[in-house]
Design a protein around this motif. Structure first.
Motif, short mmCIF file in Angstrom:
data_model
loop_
_atom_site.label_atom_id
_atom_site.label_comp_id
_atom_site.label_asym_id
_atom_site.label_seq_id
_atom_site.Cartn_x
_atom_site.Cartn_y
_atom_site.Cartn_z
N ALA A 14 41.36 43.60 37.36
CA ALA A 14 41.61 42.86 38.60
C ALA A 14 41.92 43.81 39.76
CB ALA A 14 42.76 41.87 38.40
N LYS A 15 42.71 44.84 39.50
CA LYS A 15 43.01 45.82 40.55
C LYS A 15 41.76 46.57 40.97
CE LYS A 15 47.83 46.74 39.38
NZ LYS A 15 48.80 47.74 38.87
N THR A 16 40.94 46.96 40.00
CA THR A 16 39.72 47.71 40.29
C THR A 16 38.77 46.90 41.17
OG1 THR A 16 39.91 48.96 38.24
CG2 THR A 16 37.71 48.86 39.25
N TYR A 17 38.67 45.61 40.89
CA TYR A 17 37.75 44.75 41.63
C TYR A 17 38.41 44.06 42.83
CZ TYR A 17 33.94 45.35 38.35
OH TYR A 17 32.91 45.88 37.61
N HIS A 18 39.69 44.33 43.05
CA HIS A 18 40.43 43.75 44.18
C HIS A 18 40.37 42.23 44.16
CE1 HIS A 18 40.77 47.81 45.71
NE2 HIS A 18 39.46 47.93 45.61
N ILE A 19 40.65 41.68 42.98
CA ILE A 19 40.72 40.23 42.84
C ILE A 19 42.03 39.87 42.16
CG2 ILE A 19 38.20 39.92 42.73
CD1 ILE A 19 38.48 39.60 39.68
N ASP A 20 42.38 38.61 42.25
CA ASP A 20 43.57 38.12 41.57
C ASP A 20 43.27 37.98 40.08
OD1 ASP A 20 45.23 35.55 40.58
OD2 ASP A 20 46.31 36.57 42.21
N GLU A 21 44.23 38.29 39.25
CA GLU A 21 44.03 38.19 37.79
C GLU A 21 43.54 36.79 37.39
OE1 GLU A 21 47.23 39.46 35.25
OE2 GLU A 21 47.54 41.30 36.42
N ASN A 22 44.08 35.77 38.02
CA ASN A 22 43.71 34.40 37.66
C ASN A 22 42.25 34.11 37.94
OD1 ASN A 22 46.31 33.71 36.78
ND2 ASN A 22 46.95 33.30 38.88
N ASP A 23 41.64 34.85 38.86
CA ASP A 23 40.22 34.64 39.17
C ASP A 23 39.32 34.96 37.98
OD1 ASP A 23 40.83 33.78 41.71
OD2 ASP A 23 40.40 35.71 42.66
N LEU A 24 39.77 35.86 37.11
CA LEU A 24 38.99 36.20 35.93
C LEU A 24 38.84 35.02 34.97
CD1 LEU A 24 40.48 39.71 35.10
CD2 LEU A 24 38.12 39.23 35.72
N PHE A 25 39.72 34.05 35.10
CA PHE A 25 39.75 32.93 34.18
C PHE A 25 39.34 31.61 34.83
CE2 PHE A 25 42.82 36.19 33.08
CZ PHE A 25 42.30 36.58 31.86
N LYS A 26 38.65 31.71 35.96
CA LYS A 26 38.10 30.54 36.62
C LYS A 26 36.60 30.49 36.38
CE LYS A 26 41.42 30.49 40.40
NZ LYS A 26 41.59 30.71 41.84
#
Length: 100
Positions: A14-26
């Motif tokens: 998530a840090k590498t892609y500059h996204i929120d961790e929760n976005d990985l699970f949407k």
């Protein structure tokens, strides 16, 4: 132990892609999120972490998937690795940050 490693990978991807961790699970098809999810699958799979464990951890976080979806993500990231050295750099950087 494997779930702790999975959670560390989630944080670093998530840090590498500059996204929120929760976005990985949407259920999102935004390219950045899809790429990040594929990176997560690849890192876990090459750890090695059993595919059924990855599936279980994803479902526990709210995104139930088939094992075939995880393997397709791994294969797509392998194709990216063959064509773009930035992926190798990102993987190496993430793996250095994950504590065992």
């Amino acid at each position: 132990m494997k779930q702790d490693i999975f959670n560390q990978y989630v944080t670093q991807v998530a840090k590498t892609y500059h996204i929120d961790e929760n976005d990985l699970f949407k259920k999102s098809r935004l390219q950045d999120i899809v790429d990040a999810r594929q990176m997560l699958f690849y890192l876990c799979y090459t750890r090695p972490m059993p595919v059924y464990s990855i599936k279980t951890y994803m479902a526990e976080r709210g995104l139930p998937l088939q094992q075939s979806a995880i393997m397709n993500g791994v294969k797509k990231l392998e194709k990216h690795l063959a064509n773009d050295p930035d992926y190798s750099y990102a993987i190496s950087s993430i793996e250095k940050l994950v504590k065992f």
